[in-house]
Design an enzyme around this catalytic site. Structure first.
Site: not given
Ligand code: 3H9
Length: 697
Positions: A63, A102, A105, A125
């Protein structure tokens, strides 16, 4: 059409390319672009499979961390991931570079994953004080099994493509053309009618068996040991447990709330700050990218003592041929014996093998006399801390080193301007302050004397990067940034013992704020005589109005040098390294207190915490104000990498902002009134406290 996500047809396969340099972070534009292009591919009857890949050097590395300080905008990443796995046409993620957080993911929402051989995948993370918040905690255990998933999620370390294949995260490794290979893979999936694997299934959880509970316990224990005091690994595990026990949509709903709490926690803010602080440190305000570092093809180190040997190993480990120079063959031989020992220890710990040891040793040459350094590009002096000795060395180097060679000193506190002045080429002289053990510690304090040329400084910073270290720049002053800002903490620790605290109490309080070891145990480890010698060398500069470290001197006068002497602040029985309370320390402290009129009393933990931390913060403010550090975050990076200050605290300057500069200033004013000149408040602190300002924001 979105600019950051490209759309191209390869036969009947739609190729979606994420193009958001530098690391294809999944910011709002990418998320919107992905949804738009995905819908386009779904609607296109000519398309029967979809490939998603990253342009440039990497698949998305996560992200966009910068967005975490702003309100979240839709579509959320989790919505994109959920959308992906509902697409009826097979979706293949093609991974190169680093698919992190992310990014990984996103691939879990895809039905198949292929990777280049050099690709790395991970969920880092936790290092940012959060956990995989786009259903990674639910999907990864379903894809890779609980143990492997927790390895990635809790420990936060990426794995390579081969391991990812073994763990079931990657379906195929593609040599050569990844894009072409991924399209061929997608075509084959369609031709074979391979069922799409959907990682949110089974929807009603995968169960929390006894084996699962034992695995979770194992990772709780690992997290407690490796990330002491940090919440996010435990939050991550709670989220994984929800994923095991609840249907996917319910677990995700709980997850979202937990993620927001984590993201807004002080620990996460501190860890994100640390992430950007360490990257900022490499950027020198007045030295642009256009200033190229000098070429370093070979290096020399003067001195084969503990520090010199560590530097030699650090350079050889990073591929540099290095000549280590001593004053006698015996010293060279002794140094080489110790270097070989270090490599043997690395083999024992499984870090390298015998072949690698031989390769690294082959890069190291021992020699007597400076003449051996006449052709190297960089010389690092790691001699005894004596200014006259060092000046003489720099004078001699000046006549021997080739033109353009960088002449660096590893001094931890001395006047490098004076060393530069001992040469006819001060523009080539810099400081390279390593931390013990130099081959393992990641911090390198690059010191900038007044006349150093920009490219000499750029070379020091580039050397840090090439040797796997974090380079942080300091200007010249006594102790530069690192030691100058830490000294007041150690000073207060010893004063507190003189005033009635025990070393164990002081150390326990500072370990309570997350430091791996207390400052007095650290002094015992590194030797009390080191700072004693420094105080002696500065005796003629001592300001009589400033309180003096009489107790620390007395310990040394009594031969209590720490572990190497079997006694220091603590006692070390039978040659051991475990600090044991020593009542003699208290007797000595009482004697010194009596001689100097210090009133002994019960001291609270709060007082210890405030005096030790605020003294360092006040000095940090002075360092910043004087321009010794370019930014407060540079001071913090030093504390995180040089002194093991907990990363989740952000460092002393970030901590100061959290406490509030007004509050700190008030307390420093009281301490100034009580303890005198050493507590003179920094003018910058006074100003910021009045303006309700901060150091780091
Ligand atoms: C996440 O994914 C959360 C999700 O689970 C849930 C969401 C709901 N964002 O390190 P470099 C910048 S959390 C924004 O020097 P390298 C970096 O600041 C994320 N910016 O390069 C630098 O900028 P500048 C999980 C980022 O080659 C530039 O890119 N992912 C991000 O040495 C180059 O970076 C991570 O934690 C980002 N995510 O290393 C991975 N990443 O040029 C974090 C980098 O202005 N990233 N930047 O200084 C890394 O570990 C390294 O950057 C990477 C490349 C290994 C990728």
């Amino acid at each position: 059409m979105s600019e950051v996500v490209g759309y191209e047809l390869k036969g009947r396969v739609a190729v979606l390319t994420i193009d958001n340099p530098p690391v294809n972070a999944l910011g709002i534009a990418v998320r919107e672009g992905l949804v738009t292009q995905l819908d386009r591919a779904v609607a296109d009857e000519g398309v029967n499979a979809i490939v998603i890949l990253g342009a440039g050097r990497t698949f998305p590395a996560g992200a966009d961390i910068r967005e975490f300080d702003q309100p979240t905008r839709e579509p959320h990443l989790i919505a994109v991931v959920d959308h992906l796995d509902s697409v009826e046409k097979p979706v293949v993620a093609a991974i190169h570079g680093t698919a992190l957080g992310g990014g990984l993911e996103l691939t879990l929402g895809c039905h198949f994953r292929v990777a280049a051989p050099g690709a790395r995948m991970g969920m880092p993370e936790v290092n940012l004080g959060i956990f995989p918040g786009a259903a990674g905690t639910q999907r990864l255990p379903r894809v890779a099994g609980l143990d492997h998933a927790l390895e990635l999620i809790v420990l936060g370390k990426p794995i390579g493509a081969a391991k990812a294949k073994k763990y079931g995260i990657v379906d195929a490794i593609i040599d050569g053309d990844l894009r072409g290979g991924a399209v061929a893979f997608a075509e084959k999936v369609v031709a074979d009618g391979t069922l799409r694997a959907i990682s949110s299934e089974p929807c009603d959880g995968i169960g929390l068996s006894e084996d699962h509970a034992a695995t979770i316990e194992k990772y709780r224990d690992l997290a407690n040991r490796r990330m002491r005091g940090q919440d996010s690994p435990h939050q991550a595990m709670d989220s994984v447990i929800d994923g095991l026990t609840m249907p996917y949509p319910d677990a995700v709903a709980v997850d979202r709330k937990r993620f927001e709490l984590c993201k807004n926690s002080v620990q996460s803010q501190a860890l994100r700050y640390a992430f950007f602080a360490e990257r900022k440190a490499s950027k020198i305000p007045d030295i642009g990218k256009d200033v190229a570092p000098r070429e370093i093809a070979s290096a020399g180190v003067i001195g084969a003592g503990t520090m010199g040997r560590g530097i030699v190993i650090s350079l050889a480990d990073s591929g540099f041929p290095v000549t280590v120079v001593e004053t006698s063959q015996e010293s060279v031989d002794n140094g080489m014996v110790e270097i070989v020992k270090t490599y043997d220890e690395m083999i024992q710990r499984g870090r390298i093998d015998a072949v690698e040891k031989d390769k690294r040793l082959a890069r190291i040459t021992g020699a007597v006399g400076f003449e051996a350094l006449n052709d190297v590009d960089l010389v690092i002096e790691a001699a005894f801390e004596d200014l006259d000795v060092k000046k003489q060395i720099f004078g001699e180097l000046d006549s021997i080193a080739k033109p353009g060679a960088i002449l660096a000193s590893n001094t931890s506190y001395m006047d490098i301007d004076a060393l530069a002045a001992a040469t006819s080429r001060p523009e080539d002289v810099i400081g390279l302050h390593y931390f013990v053990p130099a081959n393992a510690m990641r911090l390198l304090e690059v010191v900038r004397p007044a006349k150093a040329s920009p490219d000499a400084i750029a070379t020091g910073m580039s050397l840090a990067k090439k040797t796997g270290k974090i380079g942080v720049l300091a200007r010249v002053c006594h102790g530069f940034i690192a030691n100058r800002s830490r000294l007041p903490l150690v000073r207060e620790a010893t004063f507190l013992v003189e005033e009635g605290a025990s070393p164990a109490q002081v150390d326990a309080v500072l370990m309570g704020v997350g430091m791996p070891m207390g400052p007095l145990a650290v002094s015992d480890l590194s030797g009390l005589d080191v700072s004693w010698r420094m105080r002696q060398s500065l005796a003629n500069q001592h300001d009589p109005e400033e309180r003096y470290m009489h107790l620390a001197d007395r310990m040394c006068e009594l031969g209590r040098f720490g572990i190497k002497a079997g006694q220091g602040w603590y006692n070390y029985e039978d040659g051991g390294r475990r600090p044991v309370h020593d009542p003699v320390t208290e007797v000595i402290a009482m004697e010194v207190a009596k001689e100097h009129g210090t009133v002994r009393r019960d001291i609270s933990d709060d007082e210890i915490r405030e005096r030790c931390l605020y003294a360092a913060i006040n000095e940090g403010a002075k360092i910043l104000d004087e321009g010794i550090a370019a930014r407060a975050s540079d001071i913090d990076v030093m504390w995180l990498y040089g002194f093991g200050f907990p990363r989740w605290s952000g460092g002393i300057m970030f901590t100061a902002d959290e406490i509030g500069l007004g509050k700190i200033y008030q307390r420093i004013k009281e301490l100034h009134a009580e303890h005198g000149k050493l507590w003179t408040p920094s003018p910058l602190l006074v100003r910021l406290a009045k303006e309700c300002g901060s150091f780091t924001r």
